[in-house]
Design a protein around this motif. Structure first.
Motif, PDB file in Angstrom:
ATOM      1  N   GLN A  60       0.831  -1.202   0.000  1.00  0.00           N
ATOM      2  CA  GLN A  60       0.000   0.000   0.000  1.00  0.00           C
ATOM      3  C   GLN A  60       0.868   1.257   0.000  1.00  0.00           C
ATOM      4  N   LEU A  61       1.924   1.247   0.797  1.00  0.00           N
ATOM      5  CA  LEU A  61       2.818   2.410   0.867  1.00  0.00           C
ATOM      6  C   LEU A  61       3.483   2.683  -0.475  1.00  0.00           C
ATOM      7  N   GLU A  62       3.798   1.632  -1.213  1.00  0.00           N
ATOM      8  CA  GLU A  62       4.457   1.796  -2.510  1.00  0.00           C
ATOM      9  C   GLU A  62       3.558   2.455  -3.552  1.00  0.00           C
ATOM     10  N   LYS A  63       2.256   2.436  -3.343  1.00  0.00           N
ATOM     11  CA  LYS A  63       1.334   3.085  -4.279  1.00  0.00           C
ATOM     12  C   LYS A  63       1.399   4.612  -4.175  1.00  0.00           C
ATOM     13  N   ILE A  64       1.826   5.112  -3.029  1.00  0.00           N
ATOM     14  CA  ILE A  64       1.869   6.564  -2.820  1.00  0.00           C
ATOM     15  C   ILE A  64       3.168   7.107  -3.393  1.00  0.00           C
ATOM     16  N   ASN A  65       3.044   7.994  -4.376  1.00  0.00           N
ATOM     17  CA  ASN A  65       4.217   8.556  -5.045  1.00  0.00           C
ATOM     18  C   ASN A  65       4.573   9.942  -4.559  1.00  0.00           C
ATOM     19  N   THR A  66       3.559  10.766  -4.237  1.00  0.00           N
ATOM     20  CA  THR A  66       3.807  12.159  -3.893  1.00  0.00           C
ATOM     21  C   THR A  66       3.149  12.493  -2.571  1.00  0.00           C
ATOM     22  N   LEU A  67       3.944  13.052  -1.658  1.00  0.00           N
ATOM     23  CA  LEU A  67       3.435  13.479  -0.359  1.00  0.00           C
ATOM     24  C   LEU A  67       3.347  14.997  -0.337  1.00  0.00           C
ATOM     25  N   GLY A  68       2.265  15.494   0.231  1.00  0.00           N
ATOM     26  CA  GLY A  68       2.058  16.933   0.277  1.00  0.00           C
ATOM     27  C   GLY A  68       2.994  17.608   1.255  1.00  0.00           C
ATOM     28  N   LYS A  69       3.560  18.715   0.819  1.00  0.00           N
ATOM     29  CA  LYS A  69       4.393  19.580   1.637  1.00  0.00           C
ATOM     30  C   LYS A  69       4.463  20.920   0.914  1.00  0.00           C
ATOM     31  N   TYR A  70       5.366  21.790   1.307  1.00  0.00           N
ATOM     32  CA  TYR A  70       5.449  23.112   0.700  1.00  0.00           C
ATOM     33  C   TYR A  70       5.634  22.992  -0.808  1.00  0.00           C
ATOM     34  N   GLN A  71       4.797  23.649  -1.562  1.00  0.00           N
ATOM     35  CA  GLN A  71       4.779  23.688  -3.023  1.00  0.00           C
ATOM     36  C   GLN A  71       4.580  22.322  -3.669  1.00  0.00           C
TER      37      GLN A  71
END
Length: 170
Positions: free
Chosen positions: A81-92
């Motif tokens: 499941q973790l490998e499906k997440i490519n982009t984590l929200g942060k500044y810009q």
């Protein structure tokens, strides 16, 4: 004949209402406010994956915070499941929008007694992306216009103070 149609209609209504209840996407506010009542139930929760993945157990599991715009809730996921997440929200950066299906724990004994969701399934609803904020041209022009007078004023104050110190030393 009418009786058969009525029975079929009632069965259809019951089945559709049961399956509809499983497709409700809960908000973080409802989850937090109703955590005791929802404890142990499988729910759906959707939001932006933010921050960092906090890996545990030699990267076999980990935590991801999912923010629906009101609050963030920690979601415990397995490696796949973790490998499906490519982009984590942060500044810009806008993180992936993730639809989580999982078991809610109002006070998870396995993870220190906090509210969390143990994901059984995740789906990436929308991929994350980099956000480049445009420069406000009006503010940039004001900045440029004020920079030179500000530097000149600071230089004048510096030289005046320096001359005063020299006069006092004599």
């Amino acid at each position: 004949m009418k009786l058969k149609i009525s029975i079929l209609f009632i069965i259809f209504t019951i089945v559709s209402s049961i399956s509809y209840g499983k497709n409700i996407i809960y908000s973080s506010k409802v989850i937090i406010d109703s955590s005791e009542q929802l404890n142990g139930q499988e729910i759906k929760y959707q939001g932006e994956a933010i921050g960092d993945i906090l890996y545990r157990n030699n990267k076999e599991n980990g935590w991801v915070n999912i923010n629906d715009g009101t609050n963030a809730i920690g979601v415990w996921m397995n490696k796949e499941q973790l490998e499906k997440i490519n982009t984590l929200g942060k500044y810009q950066t806008k993180g992936d929008i993730v639809l989580v299906t999982g078991k809610i724990n109002s006070a998870c004994e396995e993870h220190g007694g906090d509210l969390d969701i143990h994901a059984t399934e995740i789906e990436i609803v929308e991929n994350g992306y980099t956000q480049i904020e445009p420069i406000n041209q009006d503010m940039y022009t004001i900045y440029r216009l004020l920079t030179i007078p500000t530097v000149l004023l600071l230089m004048i104050v510096f030289f005046i103070n320096r001359n005063r110190e020299k006069k006092q030393q004599k």
